[in-house]
Scaffold this active site. Structure first.
Site, PDB file in Angstrom:
ATOM      1  N   ASP A 198     -21.602  94.894  71.497  1.00 40.80           N
ATOM      2  CA  ASP A 198     -21.784  93.715  72.343  1.00 40.80           C
ATOM      3  C   ASP A 198     -22.412  92.553  71.582  1.00 40.80           C
ATOM      4  O   ASP A 198     -22.594  91.470  72.146  1.00 40.80           O
ATOM      5  CB  ASP A 198     -22.677  94.062  73.547  1.00 40.80           C
ATOM      6  CG  ASP A 198     -22.091  95.168  74.396  1.00 40.80           C
ATOM      7  OD1 ASP A 198     -20.875  95.122  74.649  1.00 40.80           O
ATOM      8  OD2 ASP A 198     -22.835  96.083  74.788  1.00 40.80           O
ATOM      9  N   ASP A 249     -21.017  93.878  79.785  1.00 42.17           N
ATOM     10  CA  ASP A 249     -20.587  95.204  79.366  1.00 42.17           C
ATOM     11  C   ASP A 249     -20.708  96.136  80.576  1.00 42.17           C
ATOM     12  O   ASP A 249     -21.366  95.786  81.570  1.00 42.17           O
ATOM     13  CB  ASP A 249     -21.487  95.646  78.209  1.00 42.17           C
ATOM     14  CG  ASP A 249     -21.178  97.048  77.733  1.00 42.17           C
ATOM     15  OD1 ASP A 249     -19.992  97.405  77.716  1.00 42.17           O
ATOM     16  OD2 ASP A 249     -22.123  97.767  77.370  1.00 42.17           O
ATOM     17  N   LYS A 250     -20.091  97.289  80.534  1.00 37.76           N
ATOM     18  CA  LYS A 250     -20.195  98.224  81.655  1.00 37.76           C
ATOM     19  C   LYS A 250     -21.144  99.377  81.360  1.00 37.76           C
ATOM     20  O   LYS A 250     -22.192  99.510  81.972  1.00 37.76           O
ATOM     21  CB  LYS A 250     -18.810  98.791  82.034  1.00 37.76           C
ATOM     22  CG  LYS A 250     -18.855  99.691  83.270  1.00 37.76           C
ATOM     23  CD  LYS A 250     -17.528 100.335  83.556  1.00 37.76           C
ATOM     24  CE  LYS A 250     -17.235 101.506  82.626  1.00 37.76           C
ATOM     25  NZ  LYS A 250     -18.178 102.631  82.798  1.00 37.76           N
ATOM     26  N   THR A 251     -20.793 100.206  80.384  1.00 37.49           N
ATOM     27  CA  THR A 251     -21.585 101.403  80.108  1.00 37.49           C
ATOM     28  C   THR A 251     -22.947 101.024  79.540  1.00 37.49           C
ATOM     29  O   THR A 251     -23.042 100.355  78.516  1.00 37.49           O
ATOM     30  CB  THR A 251     -20.850 102.316  79.124  1.00 37.49           C
ATOM     31  OG1 THR A 251     -19.569 102.617  79.644  1.00 37.49           O
ATOM     32  CG2 THR A 251     -21.631 103.593  78.885  1.00 37.49           C
ATOM     33  N   ARG A 268     -10.337  98.389  77.858  1.00 35.89           N
ATOM     34  CA  ARG A 268      -9.918  98.809  76.521  1.00 35.89           C
ATOM     35  C   ARG A 268     -10.044  97.678  75.505  1.00 35.89           C
ATOM     36  O   ARG A 268      -9.184  97.495  74.651  1.00 35.89           O
ATOM     37  CB  ARG A 268      -8.471  99.299  76.539  1.00 35.89           C
ATOM     38  CG  ARG A 268      -8.182 100.462  77.457  1.00 35.89           C
ATOM     39  CD  ARG A 268      -8.807 101.735  76.941  1.00 35.89           C
ATOM     40  NE  ARG A 268      -8.167 102.922  77.507  1.00 35.89           N
ATOM     41  CZ  ARG A 268      -8.656 104.134  77.379  1.00 35.89           C
ATOM     42  NH1 ARG A 268      -9.784 104.318  76.703  1.00 35.89           N
ATOM     43  NH2 ARG A 268      -8.042 105.169  77.907  1.00 35.89           N
ATOM     44  N   THR A 275     -14.941  95.939  79.212  1.00 44.19           N
ATOM     45  CA  THR A 275     -15.269  97.342  78.974  1.00 44.19           C
ATOM     46  C   THR A 275     -14.260  97.999  78.041  1.00 44.19           C
ATOM     47  O   THR A 275     -13.111  97.569  77.949  1.00 44.19           O
ATOM     48  CB  THR A 275     -15.322  98.122  80.314  1.00 44.19           C
ATOM     49  OG1 THR A 275     -15.503  99.503  80.060  1.00 44.19           O
ATOM     50  CG2 THR A 275     -14.027  97.938  81.086  1.00 44.19           C
ATOM     51  N   GLY A 276     -14.684  99.054  77.391  1.00 40.75           N
ATOM     52  CA  GLY A 276     -13.798  99.842  76.545  1.00 40.75           C
ATOM     53  C   GLY A 276     -13.177 101.016  77.287  1.00 40.75           C
ATOM     54  O   GLY A 276     -12.373 101.751  76.733  1.00 40.75           O
ATOM     55  N   ASP A 277     -13.537 101.196  78.571  1.00 41.10           N
ATOM     56  CA  ASP A 277     -13.006 102.308  79.361  1.00 41.10           C
ATOM     57  C   ASP A 277     -11.568 102.051  79.775  1.00 41.10           C
ATOM     58  O   ASP A 277     -11.066 100.925  79.723  1.00 41.10           O
ATOM     59  CB  ASP A 277     -13.866 102.521  80.607  1.00 41.10           C
ATOM     60  CG  ASP A 277     -15.079 103.384  80.305  1.00 41.10           C
ATOM     61  OD1 ASP A 277     -15.035 104.108  79.302  1.00 41.10           O
ATOM     62  OD2 ASP A 277     -16.061 103.314  81.055  1.00 41.10           O
TER      63      ASP A 277
END
Length: 1175
Positions: A886, A436-438, A856, A742-744
């Site tokens: 996650d 994951d990123k954030t 995304r 990531t969802g960004d």
């Protein structure tokens, strides 16, 4: 956890169009933790009669509030525990062996002795399980006997939690824990506001706001007037949604998530609350979410089962040889059986019964009985002690991982956690990391950095709120009152001047509405406390410290920024909010709130201003906001100007994304007349609906979330965690691929990828942004053709990469071009690829790339990507994340790691291991992972060798005793061999041995690749070990056999010699392979030989045993000691020569590094001695 926009609650599952319709999704949902569906029209609602528990439960369909987390009771413990333990096939095997030994024709060992190994292992496991369950019982008892105040007989009285039932009215005081799921009826706050902390439920420390409906607060004012009916959904596991309505005084009142408090939460900053119980005991959402993570089994253990099968083949082969040989021997000596040894049919004794015949079953049955007896004699060929040894070794390894001070996170106070003991060794063979990123790569602590307001970019000339220019951290002024934020905010002086200009204009109006939206459109809770300040001659001023608590760090950052610019949110209730706008109090009535969801990707609030004007304020992701803006004209400018502002704002959004900032678009518009009335009717209808409430609310939101006037955009920075770039570089050198999911938005993800060295400037970026299946197929085919990607080789049938050949996937040559590739793909493309026949093409392309970046993506798509690799490649996967979205990914991977971060504990609770920072992953894999794999791999091979050499020694003896199943060893020696004589050294070495120091492993990450090549455990090593075992068993048997062939020593004397010799041999064999000697290693290795000798002395001192006094005769002979020495030297000589030659001419990376370590130590010692001599 990744969230674009500002969600008001964590997302457990995200609905993506097209994604939820395939069979693959259903398979993923089955494999991961998913919440039950919400209340549907097919279910009957639950009726709760307020203050009438008897009528509520008149059909006895609701459970009480007593909980139980234990597995067993006193009655069910033994049968249930045994049933669970015997799920291991090996235990069934040893149970069958023990059962066969109870039959008279097959009684090779004493009947009691044959049960000892199995009983020992079962008892140890049962004691461990029993202790753990006793702790659960104790915890349950303490929980159930806690007390709360329940309304009974006209007043609130103390009642134990376990006796509370649905429908009862409960009163909770500040800092008390909620005993069950309750709908709020009233609070100590006149506006019905209550603050709760959900740390016990989801780990989040931020306070959440819950509201009692204003219509029900009158119940609490008038004692004894608790009445009404609540219709709610059936119990389900979704802690973030609640669908219900209440009938009270002839009105239907909508109830939602903000009106319920859940079991396990704590009441904070509120004197008291009163609520009615809707779910109790096992039906509470907390208990329904207490599911155990799916069990995982290590890759090495699955290979171990393969070798166990081979050992079974050897075992039955030896038994067949013995049975066949005995049949031939019986046939040859059929007429001499009365007088021959081993198979004598008649008793020959001086006592009663002399001349009596044994029962002879005939040669065919004797062959069959001989086969079964051989299975009993050779039973330890399958090492039962290996299972308990592996459990103890993994436990010891986990202890040292937990106690590793270099994996302790001081900032959060969290230490490393081992939540699964079954897969420690898998940490040494990881090939793919899905991150994951954030909150995982970044800190998830947001800072407001940039703002685009009315087409102008702000944030280049920043001053902190603590500087003399801006005042001492003060964001607004109201007479003598100043608001003091918890943290410093950097302000743009030009934007501050714009907001405080006493002029009218479109730009200033847009800026005011921009910050008003930031302050109002959220679910943040302001917490106010007074203090005093003496700086800058403000000692006489009253200073009010304000802190914002929210479920999202994004929201907190935006509200704090609005406060710093003079728009301070100071009060929030279910019906209104109060904002201090540059010293003027502005009370806004909240007509409706549409919370963030993953479909709309935005949030909106409808508010009424004091002048009765009604506006909708909206913020959300750019992808969802730009297409609902008014393309014609806005309230501040003409059409041409509006188009210019939109274009400039989009450019600013791209710039922010390239800088790695998280972006949001801010918009608003005024609502009037019929449009407002239509929305209000739809909103009220959706709010009180018991079926499809979420869908209806979404439809209501679409009525007002359209034709919006663009106000601007925000850029929030989420900084990288400490050590992330260095960790990713080390993992890459170790041959591990890191994929980020990531969802960004794509630009933000690429920027973060560059800053953390995931992406490098020399990489060729392949971008897949398809809008249809055909589009995705074309993009994948073009990329494969352009970069020469070829389909990978698969085995027949299993659909996985060929495991026999080592594929260096970290530096794969792609066609004729040696280019480092990076694949960047968005969630929309994955919808078509993962659901269609494009998976093989994506797999070929992705595995040919050094880096994969998925943007995304929805939570289930994350799990789908992991499954893509896991199901098609024979490589180990690890998923790491910090949030609820996650969980699916973590549980899908071979190894799941949770980060103890800002997003709660859902990821931690679903993980196998948990830690505080991403950088600890480097030490976890490169150091502990390498050690664990090397130790457990050697442990398994050594246990196979140790038991096989003992069994083969017995086999050679049986071949020289007319293929009978007699033994020269006592029953107790056979049983104690693997349980007591030789078990402790293997466990100690499995926990403490280190082939290399942690400094060397961190300095040279490529040493981790030995795990990828399975250097510590593979089929070749198994066969080499078995050949060595065959030789050692021959030496072990025939050296004493020829030495004492013409002596007067009996078989018990030889048996004692063989027992001591085999223990000495296997322990010196172990000592040759130990790399790190410490005191406890010496004690365990040499102590086991001493213990064996003492046990032999004790057993030979018992008059009833046939080997009575044997050891005392042997130890006085020099031949005895020389024989043991000769056995040890001859048995280990080929092994020693093989190791020397192999390490001289074909040294491994590990061997080279070990020699370098030793040379370095010698040089350091010589250098220190020279310094001492000089001084």
């Amino acid at each position: 956890m990744e969230r674009q926009g500002i969600p008001s609650s964590l997302e457990i599952s995200v609905s993506v169009e097209g994604w939820e319709k395939g069979s693959r999704l259903r398979r993923l949902r089955h494999k991961s933790v998913q919440f039950d569906d919400l209340f549907s029209s097919d279910d009957s609602p639950r009726l709760i009669y307020i203050n009438d528990p008897r009528k509520t439960n008149e059909k006895y369909e609701f459970t009480g509030n007593e909980i139980r987390t234990s597995k067993y009771t006193v009655i069910t413990f033994l049968p249930k525990n045994l049933f669970i333990q015997f799920h291991r096939v090996a235990y069934l095997y040893f149970l069958a062996i023990a059962g066969l030994n109870q039959l008279p024709p097959l009684a090779v060992f004493g009947r009691t002795v044959s049960l000892f190994p199995l009983l020992f292992v079962l008892s140890v496991t049962a004691i461990k399980d029993g202790y753990e369950d006793w702790r659960r019982h104790r915890s349950d008892r303490n929980e159930n006997n806690r007390e709360a105040q329940v309304y009974q007989f006209g007043q609130f009285r103390i009642k134990k939690w376990k006796n509370i039932h649905a429908g009862e009215v409960v009163k909770i005081f500040c800092d008390e824990t909620i005993p069950c799921d309750m709908v709020l009826l009233g609070t100590s706050d006149p506006n019905g506001v209550a603050y709760i902390q959900t740390m016990n439920l989801d780990g989040e420390s931020n306070l959440k706001t819950r509201y009692a409906r204003l219509e029900t607060t009158s119940m609490c004012a008038e004692v004894g007037c608790y009445s009404g009916i609540i219709r709610c959904e059936q119990p389900n596991r979704n802690i973030y949604e609640f669908t219900a309505n209440m009938e009270y005084n002839g009105h239907k009142i909508a109830l939602g998530q903000s009106n319920i408090v859940l079991r396990g939460c704590q009441l904070k900053n509120t004197a008291w609350i009163i609520g009615v119980v809707v779910y109790a005991g096992q039906e509470t959402k907390a208990m329904l979410n207490s599911a155990i993570s799916p069990s995982k089994r290590s890759k090495l253990e699955s290979y171990m089962n393969r070798e166990t099968l081979w050992l079974s083949v050897f075992l039955f082969g030896m038994c067949a040889v013995v049975a066949l040989g005995m049949g031939l021997w019986l046939k040859e000596h059929e007429h001499q059986l009365d007088s021959l040894p081993y198979y004598r049919r008649r008793y020959i004794t001086n006592v009663r019964g002399n001349g009596k015949y044994y029962k002879f079953y005939g040669i065919p049955m004797e062959i069959f009985f001989s086969f079964l007896s051989s299975v009993i004699v050779f039973q330890i060929m399958i090492p039962i002690s290996l299972y308990i040894s592996m459990e103890l070794v993994r436990l010891g390894q986990s202890y040292f991982m937990i106690e590793d001070a270099q994996m302790y996170d001081k900032s959060s106070g969290s230490r490393f956690q081992c939540r699964s003991l079954n897969i420690n060794e898998d940490l040494g063979q990881i090939r793919y990391i899905f991150s994951d990123k954030t909150g995982t790569l970044t800190e998830n602590k947001m800072e407001f950095r940039r703002a685009s307001v009315y087409g102008k970019d702000y944030g280049t000339s920043l001053k902190t709120t603590g500087s003399p220019v801006m005042g001492e951290r003060f964001s607004g002024v109201l007479g003598q009152r100043r608001w003091k934020l918890k943290s410093e905010i950097k302000l743009d002086t030009e934007l501050v001047e714009l907001l405080h200009k006493d002029v009218t204009g479109m730009e200033r109006s847009a800026a005011h509405e921009f910050f008003l939206t930031l302050a109002a459109c959220n679910t943040v809770i302001p917490i106010i406390s007074s203090s005093s300040s003496s700086s800058y001659d403000l000692a006489s001023d009253e200073v009010v410290s304000i802190e914002y608590q929210g479920e999202s760090p994004d929201e907190q950052a935006l509200v704090a920024a609005a406060s710093a610019y003079g728009f301070t949110l100071i009060e929030r209730t279910s019906g209104h909010i109060v904002i201090d706008v540059n010293g003027e109090m502005l009370r806004l009535d909240v007509l409706g709130l549409h919370e963030f969801d993953s479909v709309r990707k935005r949030m909106s609030v409808v508010i009424r201003f004091p002048n009765n004007a009604v506006k909708v304020l909206v913020k959300g992701a750019d992808t969802s906001m730009l297409n609902i803006l008014d393309n014609q004209i806005d309230s501040f400018s003409n059409g041409t100007e509006s188009a210019r502002i939109r274009n400039v704002t989009e450019n600013h959004l791209n710039d922010y994304s390239l800088q790695g900032l998280r972006t949001l678009v801010i918009a608003a518009r005024e609502l009037k007349g019929a449009e407002l009335e239509e929305w209000h009717v739809k909103y009220e209808e959706a709010s009180t609906s018991l079926s499809e409430r979420v869908t209806k609310l979404r439809q209501a939101a679409s009525l007002v979330e359209c034709q919006l006037n663009l106000l601007g955009a925000t850029g929030v920075e989420d900084k990288l965690q400490e050590g992330v770039p260095e960790t990713i570089e080390s993992l890459r050198q170790a041959g591990i691929k890191v994929w980020v999911l990531t969802g960004d938005k794509q630009e933000t993800a690429i920027s973060i990828g560059l800053s953390c060295r995931l992406l490098t400037g020399d990489m060729q970026q392949i971008i897949i942004n398809g809008t249809s299946e055909d589009d995705c197929r074309r993009l994948l085919a073009d990329a494969k053709a352009r970069y020469g990607v070829k389909p990978l080789i698969y085995t027949n049938g299993c659909g996985k990469l060929k495991g026999g050949e080592f594929l260096d996937s970290t530096e794969k040559l792609v066609g004729s071009r040696n280019l480092p590739l990076a694949l960047i793909i968005d969630g929309n493309s994955l919808v078509y690829i993962l659901e269609k026949e494009l998976e093989p093409h994506l797999f070929d392309l992705a595995t040919s790339c050094r880096v994969v970046l998925c943007c995304r993506v929805a939570p289930l798509q994350k799990a789908g990507i992991v499954d893509l690799i896991k199901s098609r490649a024979n490589d180990m996967t690890l998923a790491i994340g910090d949030g609820a979205n996650d969980v699916s990914m973590i549980q899908m991977a071979d190894v799941g790691v949770g980060i103890c971060g800002q997003e709660g504990r859902q990821a931690v609770m679903a993980s196998d291991f948990a830690m505080g920072q991403f950088r600890f992953l480097k030490r976890l894999l490169l150091v502990h992972g390498h050690w664990n794999y090397q130790r457990v791999g050697y442990l398994v091979l050594y246990n196979f060798y140790r038991n096989a050499v003992f069994v083969l020694m017995l086999f050679w003896y049986i071949l020289h005793t007319a293929f009978s199943t007699t033994s020269a060893l006592t029953d107790w020696s056979s049983v104690f061999y693997s349980v007591i004589y030789t078990s402790v050294p293997t466990i100690v070495v499995g926990i403490l041995d280190k082939d290399l120091s942690h400094k060397t492993l961190l300095l040279y990450p490529k040493l981790y690749c030995s795990g990828h090549r399975s250097e510590s455990y593979n089929l070749r090593l198994f066969w080499i070990t078995m050949l060595d075992t065959l030789w050692q068993s021959l030496v072990l048997f025939y050296v004493p056999f020829f030495t004492y062939r013409y002596s007067t020593s009996d078989i018990w004397s030889l048996g004692s010699l063989w027992t001591i010799a085999v223990v000495v041999l296997v322990n010196i064999h172990l000592a040759m392979d130990i790399q790190r000697w410490v005191l406890i290693t010496h004690l365990a290795t040499w102590g086991s030989i001493v213990v064996t000798f003492l046990c032999m002395v004790a057993l030979d001192s018992i008059p009833n045993f046939p080997n009575y006094w044997t050891i005392y005769h042997l130890i006085s002979s020099r031949t005895y000691w020389l024989t043991i020495l000769l056995i040890t030297v001859l048995a280990l000589l080929p092994r020693s020569m093989y190791k020397v030659i192999w390490q001289m001419f074909w040294p491994s990376d590990i061997q080279i590094a070990r020699e370098a370590e030793m040379i370095g130590k010698v040089l350091n010692n010589v250098g220190s001695k020279l310094e001492q001599d000089v001084s």
